[in-house]
Design a protein around this motif. Sequence first.
Motif, PDB file in Angstrom:
ATOM      1  N   ALA A  64      -6.283  -2.959   7.966  1.00  0.00           N
ATOM      2  CA  ALA A  64      -6.448  -2.295   6.669  1.00  0.00           C
ATOM      3  C   ALA A  64      -6.091  -3.208   5.496  1.00  0.00           C
ATOM      4  O   ALA A  64      -6.346  -2.857   4.346  1.00  0.00           O
ATOM      5  CB  ALA A  64      -5.576  -1.040   6.617  1.00  0.00           C
ATOM      6  N   LEU A  65      -5.535  -4.363   5.780  1.00  0.00           N
ATOM      7  CA  LEU A  65      -5.020  -5.231   4.722  1.00  0.00           C
ATOM      8  C   LEU A  65      -6.098  -5.690   3.742  1.00  0.00           C
ATOM      9  O   LEU A  65      -5.866  -5.715   2.532  1.00  0.00           O
ATOM     10  CB  LEU A  65      -4.312  -6.444   5.342  1.00  0.00           C
ATOM     11  N   ASN A  66      -7.270  -6.025   4.231  1.00  0.00           N
ATOM     12  CA  ASN A  66      -8.334  -6.492   3.333  1.00  0.00           C
ATOM     13  C   ASN A  66      -8.817  -5.404   2.385  1.00  0.00           C
ATOM     14  O   ASN A  66      -9.411  -5.703   1.352  1.00  0.00           O
ATOM     15  CB  ASN A  66      -9.510  -7.051   4.124  1.00  0.00           C
ATOM     16  N   ASN A  67      -8.597  -4.149   2.737  1.00  0.00           N
ATOM     17  CA  ASN A  67      -9.014  -3.024   1.899  1.00  0.00           C
ATOM     18  C   ASN A  67      -7.817  -2.156   1.507  1.00  0.00           C
ATOM     19  O   ASN A  67      -7.913  -0.939   1.491  1.00  0.00           O
ATOM     20  CB  ASN A  67     -10.064  -2.168   2.646  1.00  0.00           C
ATOM     21  N   TRP A  68      -6.712  -2.803   1.183  1.00  0.00           N
ATOM     22  CA  TRP A  68      -5.484  -2.057   0.945  1.00  0.00           C
ATOM     23  C   TRP A  68      -5.601  -1.067  -0.212  1.00  0.00           C
ATOM     24  O   TRP A  68      -4.919  -0.051  -0.228  1.00  0.00           O
ATOM     25  CB  TRP A  68      -4.300  -3.000   0.742  1.00  0.00           C
ATOM     26  N   ARG A  69      -6.466  -1.316  -1.155  1.00  0.00           N
ATOM     27  CA  ARG A  69      -6.629  -0.393  -2.285  1.00  0.00           C
ATOM     28  C   ARG A  69      -7.357   0.891  -1.863  1.00  0.00           C
ATOM     29  O   ARG A  69      -7.174   1.931  -2.462  1.00  0.00           O
ATOM     30  CB  ARG A  69      -7.412  -1.058  -3.420  1.00  0.00           C
ATOM     31  N   GLN A  70      -8.203   0.800  -0.841  1.00  0.00           N
ATOM     32  CA  GLN A  70      -9.016   1.935  -0.434  1.00  0.00           C
ATOM     33  C   GLN A  70      -8.424   2.733   0.730  1.00  0.00           C
ATOM     34  O   GLN A  70      -9.000   3.724   1.144  1.00  0.00           O
ATOM     35  CB  GLN A  70     -10.426   1.463  -0.017  1.00  0.00           C
ATOM     36  N   THR A  71      -7.323   2.305   1.271  1.00  0.00           N
ATOM     37  CA  THR A  71      -6.748   2.972   2.434  1.00  0.00           C
ATOM     38  C   THR A  71      -5.453   3.689   2.062  1.00  0.00           C
ATOM     39  O   THR A  71      -4.841   3.397   1.046  1.00  0.00           O
ATOM     40  CB  THR A  71      -6.503   1.964   3.577  1.00  0.00           C
ATOM     41  N   ASP A  72      -5.052   4.623   2.915  1.00  0.00           N
ATOM     42  CA  ASP A  72      -3.826   5.374   2.637  1.00  0.00           C
ATOM     43  C   ASP A  72      -2.669   4.969   3.557  1.00  0.00           C
ATOM     44  O   ASP A  72      -1.680   5.677   3.655  1.00  0.00           O
ATOM     45  CB  ASP A  72      -4.095   6.876   2.757  1.00  0.00           C
ATOM     46  N   VAL A  73      -2.773   3.812   4.199  1.00  0.00           N
ATOM     47  CA  VAL A  73      -1.722   3.407   5.138  1.00  0.00           C
ATOM     48  C   VAL A  73      -0.564   2.655   4.474  1.00  0.00           C
ATOM     49  O   VAL A  73       0.414   2.334   5.146  1.00  0.00           O
ATOM     50  CB  VAL A  73      -2.285   2.580   6.324  1.00  0.00           C
ATOM     51  N   PHE A  74      -0.682   2.411   3.179  1.00  0.00           N
ATOM     52  CA  PHE A  74       0.386   1.729   2.458  1.00  0.00           C
ATOM     53  C   PHE A  74       0.994   2.673   1.427  1.00  0.00           C
ATOM     54  O   PHE A  74       0.268   3.392   0.735  1.00  0.00           O
ATOM     55  CB  PHE A  74      -0.138   0.462   1.763  1.00  0.00           C
TER      56      PHE A  74
END
Length: 135
Positions: free
Chosen positions: A63-73
Amino acid sequence: MVLAPKMLSVVVKLESLTRKITLDKGFSELMKLQISQINGCSYCINLHSKKAIKLGENKRISALNNWRQTDVFSEKERLCLELAEKITLIAQNKITDDFYSKITKHFSDKEYTGIVMMINVVNLWNRIAIPFGKK
């Protein structure tokens, strides 16, 4: 690496000081991985990927490359990832007063300083590794 031992020992000591920051160790490796990806240091990408996996960050690596679009952070983690991008690409991504105000609401001065130093140390390692053939 052909580098004067005293100079390299200073970088190692600085890195050891940054290990004392209060971020989760797995997330710290994800930040280091993100910085190394931005800088294109495949040696460091491999190193931090392995460390992150050992610390249980398998799902969040993808998910790191799409950290803005994911809810895992979390919000704090997102701010750290944004700060890492801003510092790594500082000429293109200014740290505005608004951003500084937002991030310092979540971190003490000591924590913020530690995070900034950690980001800069990773950038330094990338900038040492690449010219010495550890691309």
